[in-house]
Design an enzyme around this catalytic site. Structure first.
Site, PDB file in Angstrom:
ATOM      1  CB  CYS A  47     -14.531  69.881  64.049  1.00 38.86           C
ATOM      2  SG  CYS A  47     -14.758  68.450  62.973  1.00 38.86           S
ATOM      3  CG  ASP A  50     -20.000  64.302  68.059  1.00 42.71           C
ATOM      4  OD1 ASP A  50     -20.048  63.627  67.007  1.00 42.71           O
ATOM      5  OD2 ASP A  50     -19.170  65.212  68.239  1.00 42.71           O
ATOM      6  CG  HIS A  79     -19.370  66.885  65.342  1.00 44.05           C
ATOM      7  ND1 HIS A  79     -18.334  66.531  66.162  1.00 44.05           N
ATOM      8  CD2 HIS A  79     -18.812  67.518  64.277  1.00 44.05           C
ATOM      9  CE1 HIS A  79     -17.187  66.917  65.617  1.00 44.05           C
ATOM     10  NE2 HIS A  79     -17.458  67.518  64.478  1.00 44.05           N
TER      11      HIS A  79
END
Length: 223
Positions: free
Chosen positions: A117, A162, A189
């Protein structure tokens, strides 16, 4: 398996870090770069996993610059707090801390990074600016840096579902860094985080196999 240590940084402030050592001689070293939630139990588990795979692994606690020992929950409140903290921290300081963490484990051999991330973008910057072979998982902030010339190889992992990283952003990685591997998975995600509903086991396992192969090539064999 691991232990908490103090890590000297370039700004004359110690921060914490979680360190795990393999059995026997390490194949190399890996700096594990957290999501926006801190060095959580999940991130420590990731560090332990790379140590079991033969690498000295370390996760610097970037948030210690702002608040010591902070671990946020994987909920809306934790996400909002984490976003505020990474904004205050800034990417430049995070990259400096990655360099400090790499220096702390340099006896392991060649050092690379893996990030998730927000950490995925920090990992990309480690390749661009520090010359460290890096694996970037779903870095939503990557695109703005793709014009920089890489000093080391990078591997990218993205989830096809995502919502924070649209397909055109993934394609920009392929267009602007055609020499790098860009993999996508039928997942959303944070598919690697084995905590909560976003985890996709099949995608996480395949990405991990590819990540280990990348480190075998660029760290273990490249030493």
């Amino acid at each position: 398996m691991g232990q908490h240590i103090n890590l000297n940084t370039t700004r004359m402030q110690c921060i914490g870090a979680y360190l795990a050592q393999p059995e026997g001689k390490p194949k190399g070293g890996i700096v594990v770069i957290q999501e926006i939630f801190g060095v959580t139990e999940h991130i420590r588990h990731v560090v332990d996993g790379f140590a079991q795979a033969g690498y000295t692994a370390i996760a610097p606690a970037f948030f210690d610059h702002l608040e010591t020992g902070l671990e946020l929950q994987y909920d809306d409140e934790g996400m909002q707090r984490g976003r505020a903290l990474i904004t205050e921290l800034g990417l430049d300081r995070a990259v400096e801390d990655v360099a400090s963490a790499a220096e702390a484990i340099n006896s392991a051999g060649r050092i690379g990074t893996v990030g998730y991330c927000w950490g995925g973008t920090v990992a990309l910057l480690a390749a661009l600016r520090l010359g460290m072979p890096s694996v970037s998982y779903y870095g939503a902030r990557n695109v703005q840096f793709l014009g920089e010339k890489p000093r080391a190889p990078v591997m990218f992992h993205f989830g096809e579902q995502d919502k924070s990283i649209p397909p055109e952003a993934v394609q920009k990685h392929r267009d602007m860094l055609p020499q790098m591997d860009v993999f996508t998975y039928p997942a959303g995600h944070a598919f690697n985080r084995d905590v909560g509903p976003q985890y996709d086991e099949a995608s996480a396992k395949l990405a991990y196999q590819r990540t280990l192969a990348f480190f075998e090539q660029h760290l273990a064999q490249g030493a």
